[in-house]
Write a protein that holds these residues in place. Structure first.
Motif, PDB file in Angstrom:
ATOM      1  N   ASN A 247      59.838  71.146  35.766  1.00  0.00           N
ATOM      2  CA  ASN A 247      60.879  72.164  35.940  1.00  0.00           C
ATOM      3  C   ASN A 247      60.538  73.362  35.074  1.00  0.00           C
ATOM      4  OD1 ASN A 247      63.053  72.034  33.392  1.00  0.00           O
ATOM      5  ND2 ASN A 247      61.735  70.267  33.611  1.00  0.00           N
ATOM      6  N   HIS A 248      61.307  74.429  35.264  1.00  0.00           N
ATOM      7  CA  HIS A 248      61.059  75.629  34.470  1.00  0.00           C
ATOM      8  C   HIS A 248      62.247  75.912  33.580  1.00  0.00           C
ATOM      9  CE1 HIS A 248      57.369  76.367  36.580  1.00  0.00           C
ATOM     10  NE2 HIS A 248      58.012  76.087  37.688  1.00  0.00           N
TER      11      HIS A 248
ATOM     12  N   LEU B 253      70.128  69.052  42.953  1.00  0.00           N
ATOM     13  CA  LEU B 253      68.788  69.532  42.648  1.00  0.00           C
ATOM     14  C   LEU B 253      67.784  68.663  43.390  1.00  0.00           C
ATOM     15  CD1 LEU B 253      68.375  71.674  40.188  1.00  0.00           C
ATOM     16  CD2 LEU B 253      67.163  69.766  39.139  1.00  0.00           C
TER      17      LEU B 253
ATOM     18  N   THR C 171      65.242  74.332  33.713  1.00  0.00           N
ATOM     19  CA  THR C 171      66.554  74.080  34.319  1.00  0.00           C
ATOM     20  C   THR C 171      67.125  72.731  33.885  1.00  0.00           C
ATOM     21  OG1 THR C 171      65.281  73.327  36.201  1.00  0.00           O
ATOM     22  CG2 THR C 171      66.367  75.461  36.429  1.00  0.00           C
TER      23      THR C 171
END
Ligand code: G4P
Length: 528
Positions: free
Chosen positions: A367-368, A338, A370
């Motif tokens: 982050n969304h 990532l 994850t």
């Protein structure tokens, strides 16, 4: 020495533990002042206010007089970099606090001189003991009448089970407070309200034998002090670095946070003796901070810090190596690489983009959804740091929607808020219920408030017949399938997709366990 070793060695990452009202916020503010991180006393409180303007649900926090969120504050002091991780203040948030304490290398315990050891301090101390976290103690509010200092040390020793080594000793208290003696250097620091902010600002005598001291505090008080010091030296233990680092002895300081008195003596001693980052265990090996490759783990998630952007920030404690903006690392849970872009630091009161960070530092990764609590990140190889558990909640409620058309939003809200770790979200296999589990009742109010405020969902929480939850583990696929079929009525899935037994009663749980041989019922789920 490599850059990583040097930078790691100058980090001091810690949290303050205390019972509400002992003075944690006030002391934090003074510590930040020494770091030059803020200009004026009072900024921490005003920062709280401006933050709640950004995110309205914090109005709830203010209303209740509790601190729901925790944050990270970094400041330089005397060639060291200090990282102070704030712990949530309310007793309901034990689990959250627990995880913050897994991310620090030491702790500072604040005790109110009039109240002594209080209930929450005992609980937090128990948590520190699990990892033998080294602890320093600050006995606060010396400007008020309080308990006899020797009795207080006795109480700490007997109730908290840790040896005390007084490093400063008070001269009087309340109206009669004259100063403190430093038992290691011998110096006497006079208490002069309105001054005392720095050493330069204070009257300091090299020892209690300085003739000018008698002029200042008077012969009777000096005689009393001499007697007391004799008693203290006979009855207490000298500071022993190895015992402190092993979590067996706590150096004790006296002072008054609000007057900034005795705080610098504490901070000086702290940066000198508190531990730098130490090696940490993973499932495969121990990781030393000086290793060049970046490693770290996520101990906290905060959703919607800025409701305008619906962002989520994962707080990662760096365990080794150097972090540089934009670098890539493996995420242990998925095994994927990532990109760690847009990392934040929490220097002063603003969030800033960081370019580099080192062992002991905490970075916030946008982050969304994850990233989850307990995720490890590592460069070069996949590593899982251990010891960041999720506890089985003790209270359960079923979510009830006022507007059935908002079901999707409700599900999303519950799932996202449970990622922060203070609540857990379960979906029974056999019904459409949405069940929320928490460690304290206040959590349900917080979630209802935030659902409305951040997701536009009007929901309430009603009692449900669930007494406790256990995570199910079984390596035998056939046995597991059989268990699933037989117990479907009481099984559910948590937010991470793991199978959970939702027991209607404790007796039921016991029976189910007895009947299902080869199936494990776990009270904590280690984040994998
Ligand atoms: P907390 O974060 O641990 O909950 O405690 P906080 O710092 O908010 O302090 C709790 C109260 O104790 C505050 O008073 C604070 O001013 C006071 N206090 C802190 N340190 C000292 C000290 O050394 N001496 C005395 N006498 N009081 C101290 P408050 O009235 O609740 O708030 P405020 O209106 O003063 O801000």
């Amino acid at each position: 020495m490599s850059d990583v070793s040097l930078e790691a060695a100058r980090r001091r990452t810690f949290a303050i533990i205390s019972h509400p009202d002992a003075g944690k916020t006030t002391l934090t503010e003074k510590l930040l002042l020494f770091g030059g991180a803020i200009q004026m006393a009072g900024s921490v409180k005003s920062r709280k206010t401006s933050r709640s303007a950004t995110s309205d649900w914090m109005a709830l926090e203010k209303e209740r007089g509790i601190s729901v969120t925790s944050s990270v504050m970094q400041f330089p002091y005397s060639d060291r970099i200090v990282n102070l991780l704030d712990t949530p203040g309310h007793a309901d948030f034990g689990e959250d606090t627990y995880r913050v304490l897994t991310a620090v290398d030491s702790a500072l315990m604040v005790i109110d001189v009039a109240k002594g050891v209080e209930e929450r301090t005992i609980k937090l101390m128990d948590v520190c003991r699990l990892r033998d976290t080294p602890i320093m103690t600050f006995i606060n509010k010396l400007d008020r009448e309080g308990r006899n200092p020797i009795d207080l040390l006795d109480e700490v020793e007997s109730v908290l089970g840790i040896q005390c080594a007084p490093v400063t000793w008070p001269i009087g208290m309340g109206q009669r407070l004259k100063g403190v003696v430093h038992l290691v250097s011998g110096e006497v620091h006079l208490y002069e309200p309105g001054r005392n902010f720095t050493r330069q600002d204070s009257t300091i005598f090299a020892s209690i034998d300085d003739p000018k001291l008698e002029e200042r505090i008077g012969a009777p008080m000096l005689a009393e002090l001499r007697d007391e010091l004799e008693l203290v030296q006979g009855a207490s233990h000298p500071f022993d670095l190895a015992r402190y680092l092993a979590g067996q002895q706590t150096p004790v300081f006296f002072g008054s946070a609000v007057n900034n008195f005795g705080v610098q003596l504490l901070l000086d001693f702290f940066v000198e003796h508190a531990p730098a980052p130490r090696p940490r265990a993973t499932t495969s090996r121990e990781v030393a901070p000086s290793e060049p490759q970046l490693t770290g783990f996520v101990f906290k998630i905060q959703a919607n810090m800025d409701p305008q952007h619906r962002d989520r920030v994962a707080f990662m404690r760096i365990c080794s190596g150097k972090f540089s903006a934009g670098m890539k690392a493996f995420q242990s849970r998925t095994g994927k690489e990532l990109k760690l872009a847009n990392a934040l630091t929490f220097m002063a009161s603003d969030r800033e983009i960081v370019e580099t960070a080192w062992p002991g530092d905490v970075i916030g990764i946008h982050n969304h959804g994850t990233i989850s609590i307990g995720d490890s990140f590592s460069e070069g190889e996949v590593l899982h740091f251990t010891g960041i558990p999720n506890f089985a909640p003790e209270l359960f409620r079923r979510a009830r929607l006022r507007d059935p058309l908002k079901l999707k939003q409700l599900q999303k809200g519950l799932a996202q808020l449970s990622e922060e770790g203070a609540t857990q979200f379960f979906r029974p296999l056999m019904s459409n219920d949405l069940i929320l589990g928490a460690v304290g009742t206040l959590q349900f109010d917080v979630v209802a408030y935030r659902l409305k405020d951040e997701y536009g969902v009007d929901a309430s929480f009603e009692p449900v017949q669930v007494a406790t939850a256990r995570w199910i583990r079984c390596d035998d696929a056939r046995k597991l399938e059989e268990f699933r079929e037989k117990n479907a009525m009481n099984l559910g899935i948590d937010a991470a997709g793991q199978l959970v037994y939702l027991a209607p009663t404790r007796v039921n749980l016991q029976l189910a366990q007895e009947r299902a041989s080869g199936v494990e019922f776990l009270a904590t789920r280690e984040h994998a």
